[in-house]
Design a protein around this motif. Sequence first.
Motif, PDB file in Angstrom:
ATOM      1  N   THR A 159       0.804  -1.214   0.000  1.00  8.72           N
ATOM      2  CA  THR A 159       0.000   0.000   0.000  1.00  8.72           C
ATOM      3  C   THR A 159       0.840   1.268   0.000  1.00  8.72           C
ATOM      4  O   THR A 159       0.381   2.301  -0.428  1.00  8.72           O
ATOM      5  N   THR A 179     -12.375   7.121  -2.290  1.00 11.82           N
ATOM      6  CA  THR A 179     -10.998   7.220  -1.781  1.00 11.82           C
ATOM      7  C   THR A 179     -10.649   8.679  -1.503  1.00 11.82           C
ATOM      8  O   THR A 179     -10.079   9.003  -0.456  1.00 11.82           O
ATOM      9  N   THR A 223     -12.445   9.966   1.579  1.00  7.46           N
ATOM     10  CA  THR A 223     -11.896   9.317   2.777  1.00  7.46           C
ATOM     11  C   THR A 223     -10.618  10.019   3.228  1.00  7.46           C
ATOM     12  O   THR A 223     -10.439  10.336   4.407  1.00  7.46           O
ATOM     13  N   TRP A 224      -9.714  10.318   2.268  1.00  8.46           N
ATOM     14  CA  TRP A 224      -8.441  10.934   2.645  1.00  8.46           C
ATOM     15  C   TRP A 224      -8.588  12.417   2.962  1.00  8.46           C
ATOM     16  O   TRP A 224      -7.814  12.969   3.746  1.00  8.46           O
ATOM     17  N   ARG A 247      -9.546  12.146   6.463  1.00  2.86           N
ATOM     18  CA  ARG A 247      -8.453  11.578   7.254  1.00  2.86           C
ATOM     19  C   ARG A 247      -7.348  12.612   7.520  1.00  2.86           C
ATOM     20  O   ARG A 247      -6.770  12.660   8.585  1.00  2.86           O
ATOM     21  N   SER A 274      -6.277   5.874  12.872  1.00  2.00           N
ATOM     22  CA  SER A 274      -5.583   4.797  12.149  1.00  2.00           C
ATOM     23  C   SER A 274      -6.527   3.917  11.341  1.00  2.00           C
ATOM     24  O   SER A 274      -6.213   3.485  10.249  1.00  2.00           O
ATOM     25  N   ASN A 275      -7.715   3.634  11.920  1.00  2.00           N
ATOM     26  CA  ASN A 275      -8.640   2.697  11.273  1.00  2.00           C
ATOM     27  C   ASN A 275      -9.975   3.395  11.074  1.00  2.00           C
ATOM     28  O   ASN A 275     -10.748   3.552  12.020  1.00  2.00           O
ATOM     29  N   VAL A 308      -9.413   3.232   5.608  1.00  2.00           N
ATOM     30  CA  VAL A 308      -8.038   3.441   6.058  1.00  2.00           C
ATOM     31  C   VAL A 308      -7.781   2.362   7.106  1.00  2.00           C
ATOM     32  O   VAL A 308      -8.510   2.283   8.102  1.00  2.00           O
ATOM     33  N   GLY A 360      -3.628   3.166   9.203  1.00  3.03           N
ATOM     34  CA  GLY A 360      -3.129   4.421   8.660  1.00  3.03           C
ATOM     35  C   GLY A 360      -2.833   4.392   7.166  1.00  3.03           C
ATOM     36  O   GLY A 360      -2.276   5.342   6.623  1.00  3.03           O
ATOM     37  N   GLN A 361      -3.189   3.289   6.501  1.00  2.00           N
ATOM     38  CA  GLN A 361      -2.892   3.159   5.074  1.00  2.00           C
ATOM     39  C   GLN A 361      -4.177   2.935   4.279  1.00  2.00           C
ATOM     40  O   GLN A 361      -5.139   2.378   4.796  1.00  2.00           O
ATOM     41  N   PRO A 362      -4.169   3.355   3.010  1.00  7.37           N
ATOM     42  CA  PRO A 362      -5.368   3.121   2.203  1.00  7.37           C
ATOM     43  C   PRO A 362      -5.538   1.632   1.932  1.00  7.37           C
ATOM     44  O   PRO A 362      -4.552   0.940   1.698  1.00  7.37           O
ATOM     45  N   THR A 376       1.197   7.241  -1.449  1.00 10.69           N
ATOM     46  CA  THR A 376       0.131   6.292  -1.132  1.00 10.69           C
ATOM     47  C   THR A 376      -0.191   5.581  -2.433  1.00 10.69           C
ATOM     48  O   THR A 376       0.122   6.062  -3.511  1.00 10.69           O
TER      49      THR A 376
END
Length: 417
Positions: free
Chosen positions: A3, A193, A196-197, A200, A209-210, A225, A228-230, A403
């Motif tokens: 990711t 996406t 979401t970011w 975030r 993180s989630n 997420v 902490g990652q997509p 990302t």
Amino acid sequence: MTTWVARPESGKELNRRLILDQIRRNAQISRSDLVRLTGLSKATVSSIVAELMEAGLVEEVGNQNPPVGRPRILLSLVADANFTLGAELTDEECRVVLTNLHAEPIRRVYRAVGSTDLSPERLIPVLEACVTEAVDGVDPACILAMGVCVPGIVDPSSGTVTLSVMLPWRDVPLGAELNSRFPFPVAVFSRGTAATWGERWYGVGKDVSNLLYVRVGSGIVAGLVINGQPYLGRNFGAGELGHFTVQPDGALCRCGNRGCLATLATTGVLLSRVRQLLREMPDAAMSRAMQENFDHLKLEDVVAAAEAGAPAALQAFAEVGRWLGIALGSTINLLNLDMVVIGGPMALAGDYLLQPLRQELHQRALPTHLAQMSLVASMLKEDAPAVGAASLVLHELFSPVRTSAGMLPADRVSLFA
Ligand SMILES: [Zn+2]
């Protein structure tokens, strides 16, 4: 699937990003703190800071007087000297925001699509017109990049829209087309996406993180997420919450399944349910305003009616909240999240929607999972997709790691090209 993606660029480019990233995270920072935080040498930090100042990205903003030693000059990002663009292109409208380097919108431009022709040939000029208006009077050299999001599934490395039911597009090379039309680099993201970011990094989900972002409008889609990652999925199609089965023998969905959440909890379903309830309770005094707009009922009318206590409005939101709660209860049990953000047009309903949703979650999600989790309405509201798209390109430009959510063309990603 990996990711976070290593950048193919030179060590110097990586060092620039390490420094820019620290300056962005810390409102004001000295060169010696940059040395400490990046692990780079004093000479490297000084030379890169000089370059960043020359490029107009960083400025000296004052002095710090430590208890021991000489005063230190503080550095800061020049947030309003350069800009990015974020855009949301849908079957109904095009929304473009011009943002500063903190992803704060400085200008917003909306334009209705106003046509049943939703081909790329028809929609791209609408986007171009919005961008022209948004950057009017701005030095073109100060526009660093643009992020564009569309409803559907997007291959983030190429910016190809592999499938959009709403537009409806299949395998449209939107990223390549836009990069040939605009003088600045363009990345393309899925709307879920991007939103979401946006939440975030710049909205209600800072440092979470989630996180699950759920967009409820004429369709339902989610963005994830995790750690902490997509999380995008094998074919970038993760987040199709609208096609969770919540009623085994329910209405036929356009995906071919029966009883999908999208057949029960969209804005369209809400409005027809309100009409049906108004027919069943025609004399409810509070519903008068809604009855006057019966044929052209809008979500805003139903929210206003709920505020006035109209039973039909309250019941319709309660039903939608309950269906969302059924789908989200299972999702929360599976993922053990920190936060669920409800965004999109339906978030306008606030607690009229969130309260019944919360009640349903208490019936269906594990208490251990709910205890530490918050359920909130989007902070960026209707800006979330466009601001999110802008924030993703800012991250592409400034962060030492990319990302996998969406990418600018590799040969145009440098701020110093
Ligand atoms: Zn479906």
